[in-house]
Structures are given as structure tokens and as C-alpha cells.
Design an enzyme around this catalytic site. Structure first.
Site, PDB file in Angstrom:
ATOM      1  N   ASP A  37       0.967  -1.246   0.100  1.00 21.78           N
ATOM      2  CA  ASP A  37       0.117  -0.046  -0.213  1.00 21.78           C
ATOM      3  C   ASP A  37       0.980   1.312   0.081  1.00 21.78           C
ATOM      4  O   ASP A  37       2.054   1.258   0.678  1.00 21.78           O
ATOM      5  CB  ASP A  37      -0.972  -0.204   1.286  1.00 21.78           C
ATOM      6  CG  ASP A  37      -1.995   0.873   0.977  1.00 21.78           C
ATOM      7  OD1 ASP A  37      -3.175   0.311   0.857  1.00 21.78           O
ATOM      8  OD2 ASP A  37      -1.999   2.183   0.874  1.00 21.78           O
ATOM      9  N   GLY A  82     -13.158   6.768  -2.791  1.00 23.02           N
ATOM     10  CA  GLY A  82     -14.117   7.190  -1.587  1.00 23.02           C
ATOM     11  C   GLY A  82     -15.398   7.004  -1.769  1.00 23.02           C
ATOM     12  O   GLY A  82     -15.836   6.556  -2.848  1.00 23.02           O
ATOM     13  N   TYR A 152     -14.632   7.710 -11.813  1.00 27.57           N
ATOM     14  CA  TYR A 152     -14.278   6.583 -11.173  1.00 27.57           C
ATOM     15  C   TYR A 152     -14.761   5.471 -12.015  1.00 27.57           C
ATOM     16  O   TYR A 152     -14.224   4.492 -12.099  1.00 27.57           O
ATOM     17  CB  TYR A 152     -14.880   6.600  -9.682  1.00 27.57           C
ATOM     18  CG  TYR A 152     -14.796   5.519  -8.788  1.00 27.57           C
ATOM     19  CD1 TYR A 152     -13.837   5.254  -8.320  1.00 27.57           C
ATOM     20  CD2 TYR A 152     -16.137   4.801  -8.777  1.00 27.57           C
ATOM     21  CE1 TYR A 152     -13.550   3.837  -7.370  1.00 27.57           C
ATOM     22  CE2 TYR A 152     -15.899   3.777  -7.729  1.00 27.57           C
ATOM     23  CZ  TYR A 152     -14.717   3.259  -7.357  1.00 27.57           C
ATOM     24  OH  TYR A 152     -14.466   2.053  -6.477  1.00 27.57           O
ATOM     25  N   GLU A 194     -15.290   8.448   3.310  1.00 30.13           N
ATOM     26  CA  GLU A 194     -16.112   7.516   3.913  1.00 30.13           C
ATOM     27  C   GLU A 194     -17.320   7.320   3.045  1.00 30.13           C
ATOM     28  O   GLU A 194     -17.711   8.302   2.392  1.00 30.13           O
ATOM     29  CB  GLU A 194     -16.433   7.714   5.251  1.00 30.13           C
ATOM     30  CG  GLU A 194     -17.146   8.892   5.727  1.00 30.13           C
ATOM     31  CD  GLU A 194     -16.310  10.361   5.720  1.00 30.13           C
ATOM     32  OE1 GLU A 194     -14.970  10.130   5.236  1.00 30.13           O
ATOM     33  OE2 GLU A 194     -16.673  11.086   6.129  1.00 30.13           O
ATOM     34  N   THR A 224     -32.253   5.149  -2.450  1.00 33.49           N
ATOM     35  CA  THR A 224     -32.206   3.620  -2.232  1.00 33.49           C
ATOM     36  C   THR A 224     -30.615   3.101  -2.410  1.00 33.49           C
ATOM     37  O   THR A 224     -29.929   3.448  -3.548  1.00 33.49           O
ATOM     38  CB  THR A 224     -32.973   2.837  -2.630  1.00 33.49           C
ATOM     39  OG1 THR A 224     -33.119   2.906  -4.134  1.00 33.49           O
ATOM     40  CG2 THR A 224     -34.473   3.107  -2.174  1.00 33.49           C
ATOM     41  N   ARG A 289     -29.932   2.096  -6.302  1.00 31.86           N
ATOM     42  CA  ARG A 289     -29.062   1.190  -6.756  1.00 31.86           C
ATOM     43  C   ARG A 289     -29.265  -0.247  -6.232  1.00 31.86           C
ATOM     44  O   ARG A 289     -29.224  -0.006  -4.702  1.00 31.86           O
ATOM     45  CB  ARG A 289     -27.697   1.632  -6.776  1.00 31.86           C
ATOM     46  CG  ARG A 289     -26.643   0.724  -7.187  1.00 31.86           C
ATOM     47  CD  ARG A 289     -25.215   1.002  -6.969  1.00 31.86           C
ATOM     48  NE  ARG A 289     -25.031   1.983  -8.327  1.00 31.86           N
ATOM     49  CZ  ARG A 289     -24.073   2.837  -8.318  1.00 31.86           C
ATOM     50  NH1 ARG A 289     -23.074   3.032  -7.223  1.00 31.86           N
ATOM     51  NH2 ARG A 289     -23.844   3.723  -9.272  1.00 31.86           N
TER      52      ARG A 289
END
Ligand code: NAD
Length: 326
Positions: A37, A82, A152, A194, A224, A289
Site C-alpha cells: 500500500d 472514496g 471513477y 467514507e 435507495t 441502486r
């Protein structure tokens, strides 16, 4: 298929899912694990003395060659990512993760690695299939025609294709999971990266500790989602890695909840009720989703075992400890 002495490399092992994968491989008796990492080791969620822990930036081809040397299997979980707040505001950074996967695929090919796992995402699915809260669950074929999450999601879809073509053209065995909102202890819970489950736990705990009984919710709370507990995710990941399934599979839960219902669950765990303030200008992602798990059930017999209430309780307890640690 793999011996306990074979070298397994976990790229992104200092992160949430990578850390849990390292922990699980140790439990299963694997004796040669290399966790890699770019973060300083003091920031890794899980770090074990009996594992090779390397701090390397895997955007470079040279470091990927170093990390992959001698590996039988590579799990690629390293990415700059993220929650919605991060990915909607850092599209270029998200797309730069293509360097990580591209260089690691090349390294895996050069070192003759046997199997390569790639962590893709539900963000590869087109937004126009996710415009309603009572969304039809997304099945794997919905990824095309392609119009993923900007930044992303495009990077994830591109990396999926790279894996496919490295298999077809160079014979490298690659396996791809499309994760749907994974949550649990030992993951990001503050700092802006987060995701909703951890953010809601943190906000509820902060309200409880401060006595200010209010919570800010991003959006109107009616959007949702489904959420996958980390243990189920790790199990699905390892089953997929060692399967013969060549196409990407959803690894997700099909238990659909609104964000308001998720807050209800956390309030019950915390034994508190909060005044809800809805921030309609905050990043909210798609309207609905859910994961269609038909294919993964058929092909692997995998389905998530953890109830959202139970997984959230574990997550809440862990975040509570972080927030109250002296
Ligand atoms: P995470 O942010 O906790 O872990 C990713 C790790 O990659 C971090 O520790 C980070 O330091 C490391 N990393 C980033 N750039 C690096 C680089 N250049 N070199 C080396 N390491 C680097 O995220 P996570 O939740 O564990 O996600 C793991 C993977 O699963 C990612 O590819 C992510 O996109 C994917 N995914 C996660 C979710 C989820 O809900 N958590 C959903 C869909 C997909």
C-alpha cells in the site's frame, strides 16, 4: 488450487477490503502474504507482523514489478477512491488509478502470475438505469451500452476491459468482481472518503456523545442502496478468484433500503432519535441502486449471509471505539 506456501500479493492491503482479505488469508493458514500500500504503515487498518508489509506507490511500473515478483496470485484492491463526496469532486484522481491496474497487469504478465483479481464497482452501471428509488436491480449485462459514473466508473470499466484482454491475448487468468457498497469495521469512517454506512454511524455517535441530537443527511433520504458486509465480500472475492467464471460478477447485497431506513437502523443500535436535517445540495449519487445476484448465485452459489442490522451493529461498535479512544 493454491498451496498455503504460495506467495499471494494484496495490492491495497492497508485499506479496508485489502486489510480484511489479508486477515482472512492468514486465518486460512497461508504463510506467504505480501501486503502492499502507498500509505504509511501507521495508517493501515490492519497490519500483521507475519506478513510482508511493503509501502510502495503502485502507480509506477517499477514498483509493480517489485511487488509482483514471485507471486502466484495477485488481488488488486489499490485505488484512489472514496464515497460520493470524494468521487464526484476528484474525477482525475480516480482515473489515475488506471496507472495502478495497468502497471500491475503488465507486472503479473511479466512474472507469470497464475491468477489476478480486480475489484471493480457498481459505478460501472449507467446512471440512466438508476433514476428511481424502486430501481430494478442491476444485472451484469446492464453495464453495456456503457455510460458509467463519470471518472471513477469509467476507470473501473476500462480496467475490467484490460483484464479481459490480458486474458484473451496473453493467457493471464483474471477475475473481476463488481462490488456494491461494502461496509464494516476497519475501514474509512472520517476524512471525506467514507461511505454512507460509516458516515451515518459517525454522525449518530457524534450526536450521542455531544448531546446535540441532530443529524445532517445528504439528499432527501429517499435514495435507495444495498450494502454488503465485509465478511460476505471477502468470501465472495475468494470464491470468484478460484472459480472458472471469466466475466465480471456482482458481489453485492439485494436487501434494498432507503438512506432514511439506514439511519433508522443506526438510531436503534444507538438507542437514540435524532432530528434529521436534509442537505439537498450535498453529493447524493444515483437515485436508486441494487444488485441482481442471480448470476453469482447460479455460477458460484454465493449469497450474502449477514443481515444489514447485524453488520451495522459491528460497524457502529468499531467506529464508537475509534471515536472514544483516548
Ligand atoms: P480503501 O481506500 O480502503 O483501500 C484502497 C487502498 O489502496 C488504500 O489503502 C490506498 O492507500 C491504496 N492505494 C491507493 N493508491 C495507491 C497506490 N498508488 N499504490 C498503492 N496503494 C494505493 O478502499 P476499499 O474500500 O478497501 O476498496 C478496495 C477496492 O474495492 C478499490 O478498488 C475500490 O474501488 C473497490 N470498491 C470498493 C467498494 C466499497 O464499497 N468499499 C465498492 C466498489 C468498489
Amino acid at each position: 488450487m493454491i498451496n498455503k506456501q504460495d506467495l499471494i500479493v494484496i495490492a491495497g492491503g492497508g485499506g479496508f477490503i485489502g486489510g480484511h482479505l489479508v486477515a482472512r488469508l492468514r486465518e486460512l493458514g497461508h504463510t506467504r502474504i505480501r501486503s502492499v500500500d502507498c500509505k504509511p504503515m501507521s495508517e493501515w487498518y490492519q497490519c500483521f507482523d507475519d506478513v510482508e508489509n511493503w509501502q510502495l506507490d503502485l502507480q509506477e511500473k517499477g514498483t509493480c514489478l517489485q511487488a509482483a515478483e514471485g507471486a502466484t496470485e495477485i488481488y488488486m484492491l489499490a485505488a484512489d477512491m472514496g464515497g460520493m463526496g470524494f468521487i464526484e469532486n476528484n474525477r482525475a484522481l480516480c482515473m489515475l488509478s488506471s496507472l495502478i491496474n495497468t502497471h500491475m497487469l503488465l507486472a503479473a504478465k511479466e512474472h507469470g502470475v497464475k491468477r489476478y483479481f480486480y475489484s471493480s464497482s457498481a459505478c460501472v452501471y449507467a446512471a440512466d438505469k438508476q433514476t428511481s428509488p424502486d430501481v430494478v436491480a442491476l444485472k451484469e449485462s446492464d453495464a453495456y451500452p456503457a455510460m458509467p459514473e463519470d471518472g471513477y466508473g469509467w476507470e473501473k470499466l476500462f480496467a475490467e476491459r484490460m483484464c479481459r484482454h490480458f486474458s484473451e491475448d496473453f493467457g493471464l487468468i483474471t477475475r473481476v468482481a463488481r462490488y456494491h457498497n461494502v461496509y464494516g469495521p476497519n475501514g474509512t469512517w472520517e476524512g471525506g472518503r467514507e461511505k454512507a454506512p460509516a458516515a451515518i454511524c459517525r454522525k449518530v455517535i457524534a450526536a450521542k456523545l455531544s448531546g446535540k441530537h441532530e443529524i445532517e443527511i445528504w439528499g432527501d433520504g429517499q435514495q435507495t442502496r444495498s450494502f454488503t458486509y465485509i465478511d460476505d465480500c471477502v468470501k465472495g472475492t475468494m470464491m470468484l478468484m478460484h472459480s472458472e467464471v471469466e466475466e465480471p460478477l456482482n458481489v453485492g447485497s439485494s436487501q434494498l433500503v432507503t438512506i432514511n431506513q439506514l439511519v433508522d437502523i443506526v438510531e436503534r443500535i444507538a438507542e437514540i432519535q435524532l432530528k434529521r436535517n436534509y442537505n439537498l445540495s450535498a453529493p447524493k449519487g444515483v437515485r436508486g441502486r441494487n444488485s441482481d445476484n442471480t448470476l453469482i448465485q447460479q455460477r458460484l452459489g454465493w449469497q450474502p449471509d449477514t443481515r444489514l442490522e447485524d453488520g451495522m451493529e459491528q460497524t457502529y461498535r468499531w467506529i464508537y471505539k475509534q471515536m472514544t479512544a483516548i
